[in-house]
Design a protein around this motif. Structure first.
Motif, PDB file in Angstrom:
ATOM      1  N   ALA A 154     -18.260  10.800  48.117  1.00  0.00           N
ATOM      2  CA  ALA A 154     -16.913  10.268  48.323  1.00  0.00           C
ATOM      3  C   ALA A 154     -16.939   8.738  48.299  1.00  0.00           C
ATOM      4  N   LYS A 155     -17.971   8.149  48.901  1.00  0.00           N
ATOM      5  CA  LYS A 155     -18.099   6.688  48.892  1.00  0.00           C
ATOM      6  C   LYS A 155     -18.371   6.185  47.482  1.00  0.00           C
ATOM      7  N   LEU A 156     -19.237   6.876  46.732  1.00  0.00           N
ATOM      8  CA  LEU A 156     -19.517   6.484  45.354  1.00  0.00           C
ATOM      9  C   LEU A 156     -18.238   6.496  44.520  1.00  0.00           C
ATOM     10  N   THR A 157     -17.427   7.560  44.703  1.00  0.00           N
ATOM     11  CA  THR A 157     -16.167   7.662  43.962  1.00  0.00           C
ATOM     12  C   THR A 157     -15.281   6.463  44.254  1.00  0.00           C
ATOM     13  N   HIS A 158     -15.188   6.116  45.534  1.00  0.00           N
ATOM     14  CA  HIS A 158     -14.386   4.956  45.925  1.00  0.00           C
ATOM     15  C   HIS A 158     -14.921   3.681  45.293  1.00  0.00           C
ATOM     16  N   ASP A 159     -16.235   3.460  45.445  1.00  0.00           N
ATOM     17  CA  ASP A 159     -16.833   2.209  44.978  1.00  0.00           C
ATOM     18  C   ASP A 159     -16.721   2.042  43.470  1.00  0.00           C
ATOM     19  N   ALA A 160     -16.932   3.145  42.720  1.00  0.00           N
ATOM     20  CA  ALA A 160     -16.883   3.065  41.257  1.00  0.00           C
ATOM     21  C   ALA A 160     -15.471   2.758  40.767  1.00  0.00           C
ATOM     22  N   ASN A 161     -14.478   3.458  41.337  1.00  0.00           N
ATOM     23  CA  ASN A 161     -13.093   3.218  40.927  1.00  0.00           C
ATOM     24  C   ASN A 161     -12.623   1.829  41.343  1.00  0.00           C
ATOM     25  N   GLU A 162     -13.045   1.405  42.541  1.00  0.00           N
ATOM     26  CA  GLU A 162     -12.664   0.077  43.011  1.00  0.00           C
ATOM     27  C   GLU A 162     -13.343  -1.011  42.166  1.00  0.00           C
ATOM     28  N   TRP A 163     -14.563  -0.728  41.705  1.00  0.00           N
ATOM     29  CA  TRP A 163     -15.268  -1.674  40.839  1.00  0.00           C
ATOM     30  C   TRP A 163     -14.425  -1.988  39.606  1.00  0.00           C
ATOM     31  N   LEU A 164     -13.880  -0.948  38.959  1.00  0.00           N
ATOM     32  CA  LEU A 164     -13.087  -1.148  37.743  1.00  0.00           C
ATOM     33  C   LEU A 164     -11.739  -1.784  38.070  1.00  0.00           C
ATOM     34  N   CYS A 165     -11.073  -1.287  39.116  1.00  0.00           N
ATOM     35  CA  CYS A 165      -9.767  -1.838  39.500  1.00  0.00           C
ATOM     36  C   CYS A 165      -9.871  -3.328  39.833  1.00  0.00           C
ATOM     37  N   GLU A 166     -10.909  -3.673  40.576  1.00  0.00           N
ATOM     38  CA  GLU A 166     -11.101  -5.068  40.976  1.00  0.00           C
ATOM     39  C   GLU A 166     -11.300  -5.965  39.760  1.00  0.00           C
ATOM     40  N   HIS A 167     -12.081  -5.487  38.778  1.00  0.00           N
ATOM     41  CA  HIS A 167     -12.311  -6.293  37.582  1.00  0.00           C
ATOM     42  C   HIS A 167     -11.008  -6.522  36.819  1.00  0.00           C
ATOM     43  N   ILE A 168     -10.250  -5.450  36.638  1.00  0.00           N
ATOM     44  CA  ILE A 168      -8.983  -5.581  35.901  1.00  0.00           C
ATOM     45  C   ILE A 168      -8.025  -6.501  36.661  1.00  0.00           C
ATOM     46  N   ILE A 196      -2.762  -5.919  25.670  1.00  0.00           N
ATOM     47  CA  ILE A 196      -3.676  -6.282  24.584  1.00  0.00           C
ATOM     48  C   ILE A 196      -4.475  -5.026  24.257  1.00  0.00           C
ATOM     49  N   SER A 197      -4.223  -4.474  23.085  1.00  0.00           N
ATOM     50  CA  SER A 197      -4.681  -3.118  22.768  1.00  0.00           C
ATOM     51  C   SER A 197      -6.186  -2.936  22.922  1.00  0.00           C
ATOM     52  N   ILE A 198      -6.978  -3.910  22.448  1.00  0.00           N
ATOM     53  CA  ILE A 198      -8.426  -3.718  22.503  1.00  0.00           C
ATOM     54  C   ILE A 198      -8.926  -3.661  23.954  1.00  0.00           C
ATOM     55  N   LEU A 199      -8.352  -4.482  24.853  1.00  0.00           N
ATOM     56  CA  LEU A 199      -8.740  -4.453  26.258  1.00  0.00           C
ATOM     57  C   LEU A 199      -8.237  -3.176  26.934  1.00  0.00           C
ATOM     58  N   ASP A 200      -7.013  -2.790  26.599  1.00  0.00           N
ATOM     59  CA  ASP A 200      -6.439  -1.568  27.191  1.00  0.00           C
ATOM     60  C   ASP A 200      -7.274  -0.340  26.833  1.00  0.00           C
ATOM     61  N   GLU A 201      -7.713  -0.254  25.571  1.00  0.00           N
ATOM     62  CA  GLU A 201      -8.516   0.891  25.135  1.00  0.00           C
ATOM     63  C   GLU A 201      -9.885   0.893  25.826  1.00  0.00           C
ATOM     64  N   GLN A 202     -10.441  -0.297  25.990  1.00  0.00           N
ATOM     65  CA  GLN A 202     -11.739  -0.380  26.662  1.00  0.00           C
ATOM     66  C   GLN A 202     -11.618   0.012  28.143  1.00  0.00           C
ATOM     67  N   HIS A 203     -10.546  -0.414  28.785  1.00  0.00           N
ATOM     68  CA  HIS A 203     -10.320  -0.013  30.179  1.00  0.00           C
ATOM     69  C   HIS A 203     -10.245   1.510  30.298  1.00  0.00           C
ATOM     70  N   ARG A 235     -20.714  -3.776  29.202  1.00  0.00           N
ATOM     71  CA  ARG A 235     -21.256  -5.005  28.634  1.00  0.00           C
ATOM     72  C   ARG A 235     -20.485  -5.389  27.359  1.00  0.00           C
ATOM     73  N   ILE A 236     -20.170  -4.411  26.533  1.00  0.00           N
ATOM     74  CA  ILE A 236     -19.381  -4.666  25.315  1.00  0.00           C
ATOM     75  C   ILE A 236     -18.000  -5.192  25.693  1.00  0.00           C
ATOM     76  N   HIS A 237     -17.408  -4.586  26.723  1.00  0.00           N
ATOM     77  CA  HIS A 237     -16.092  -5.037  27.180  1.00  0.00           C
ATOM     78  C   HIS A 237     -16.146  -6.490  27.636  1.00  0.00           C
ATOM     79  N   PHE A 238     -17.172  -6.842  28.422  1.00  0.00           N
ATOM     80  CA  PHE A 238     -17.303  -8.214  28.893  1.00  0.00           C
ATOM     81  C   PHE A 238     -17.518  -9.179  27.727  1.00  0.00           C
ATOM     82  N   LYS A 239     -18.279  -8.752  26.732  1.00  0.00           N
ATOM     83  CA  LYS A 239     -18.520  -9.600  25.556  1.00  0.00           C
ATOM     84  C   LYS A 239     -17.225  -9.838  24.783  1.00  0.00           C
ATOM     85  N   THR A 240     -16.376  -8.815  24.735  1.00  0.00           N
ATOM     86  CA  THR A 240     -15.075  -8.956  24.081  1.00  0.00           C
ATOM     87  C   THR A 240     -14.254 -10.040  24.769  1.00  0.00           C
TER      88      THR A 240
END
Length: 333
Positions: free
Chosen positions: A302-316, A213-220, A255-260
């Motif tokens: 290093a922990k921040l990098t892990h947590d931030a990337n995992e935050w996005l991966c987990e949501h997707i 879904i293009s709009i979600l893919d672009e937001q990701h 927040r915009i992504h979640f609203k979408t």
């Protein structure tokens, strides 16, 4: 031809040589333990550093400090303290190889040069062996048993530098950190604390963000790029107020992504809208928490990098994939 043995006759010149050698030994060795002193240790380190530069080799340096040694002197006297130091010197000498160097560099401080040791793990094994061996009680002449321990700091060359004094200072700092965290621990230089790049969490791979879904893919993609940009700025030492604004922009983008997503669920009558809204609020709160303090050391980054990337991966993985599946099931896309 058989060499004849000639009777040895001492001469004044030979006596002077022996005397010179004796004083030469005293100049570079600790008179109590017989170990090399700081001057000789630095000289041997400089010799090793020359080899590191020339042959691309390496070595490990361990700085060791006895725990509660002052209490031993206070309770039992300096003679007991001297006995403890000699016992420690024997433990250290027996724990390393002949090619390594053990020195007494201060009152209750010792240094170990591990020739050719280039890995953190290998140096740590030696340090653990030493600390374990020193946990056994030491018996004094009057039958009193004394139990001491030690804290250690480890650095590697060339990873941590090419200067002897710099390496010793770095190892001392690591040792002090270990000492402050508790007795009998091992500290490492900041370079050795940092997780290797190969094991650091990487950004979500492009394929994992493409759901069709293009709009979600672009937001990701935009969210991921924003996260990586902030992390790179932190790695480069940027802690400015501009970076704080970028974090706020990241939160707003999410927040915009979640609203979408919520609009899609409402438009196409997808179940679970209220639960998604609640979960989105929690996710935004978690994101702010991840970037809540921008004053990081390398290990925390290093922990921040892990947590931030995992935050996005987990949501997707846990929300968007399910949403897209439901939308496609309804024939929307």
């Amino acid at each position: 031809m058989v060499e004849k043995k000639v009777p040895h006759t001492a001469s004044a010149s030979e006596g002077n040589v022996h005397l010179h050698n004796h004083f030469g030994h005293l100049a570079f060795h600790d008179p109590l333990t017989g170990l090399p002193n700081r001057d000789l240790f630095v000289e041997r380190m400089n010799r090793e550093l020359a080899r590191v530069r020339r042959y691309e080799s390496g070595f490990a340096l361990i700085m060791l400090d006895l725990d509660e040694f002052e209490a031993v002197n206070d309770a039992n006297g300096h003679d007991a303290g001297d006995l403890v130091l000699c016992d420690v010197a024997n433990h250290l000498a027996s724990a390393v190889r002949d090619v390594d160097t053990v020195a007494r560099t201060g009152g209750d401080e010792f240094a170990i040069l591990l020739d050719g040791v280039t890995s953190k793990k290998e140096a740590e094994i030696v340090a653990l062996k030493i600390i374990k061996s020193m946990s056994a009680p030491i018996r004094l002449g009057n039958g009193t048993q004394i139990k001491i321990g030690a804290s250690a700091g480890i650095v590697l060359s060339p990873q941590d530098g090419y200067l002897a004094e710099q390496l010793m200072q770095c190892a001392n700092q690591a040792m002090n950190v270990a000492k402050n965290n508790g007795k009998g621990l091992i500290g490492f230089s900041r370079n050795l604390q940092t997780a290797p790049k190969a094991s650091q969490p990487s950004p979500p791979p492009p394929g994992s963000m493409i759901l069709g879904i293009s709009i979600l893919d672009e937001q990701h993609k935009a969210m991921s790029n924003f996260i990586q940009g902030i992390i790179e700025s932190l790695k480069n030492g940027d802690h400015s107020t501009k970076l704080l604004k970028r974090v706020e922009l990241l939160v707003e983008l999410c927040r915009i992504h979640f609203k979408t997503e919520e609009d899609m669920m409402q438009l196409y009558d997808i179940e679970g809208l209220d639960e998604h809204r609640t979960e989105h609020q929690v996710k935004l709160k978690n994101l702010r928490s991840i970037f809540g303090n921008l004053n990081f050391n390398e290990k925390e980054l290093a922990k921040l990098t892990h947590d931030a990337n995992e935050w996005l991966c987990e949501h997707i993985r846990e929300q968007d994939t399910e949403l897209v599946a439901q939308l496609k099931k309804k024939g929307v896309f």
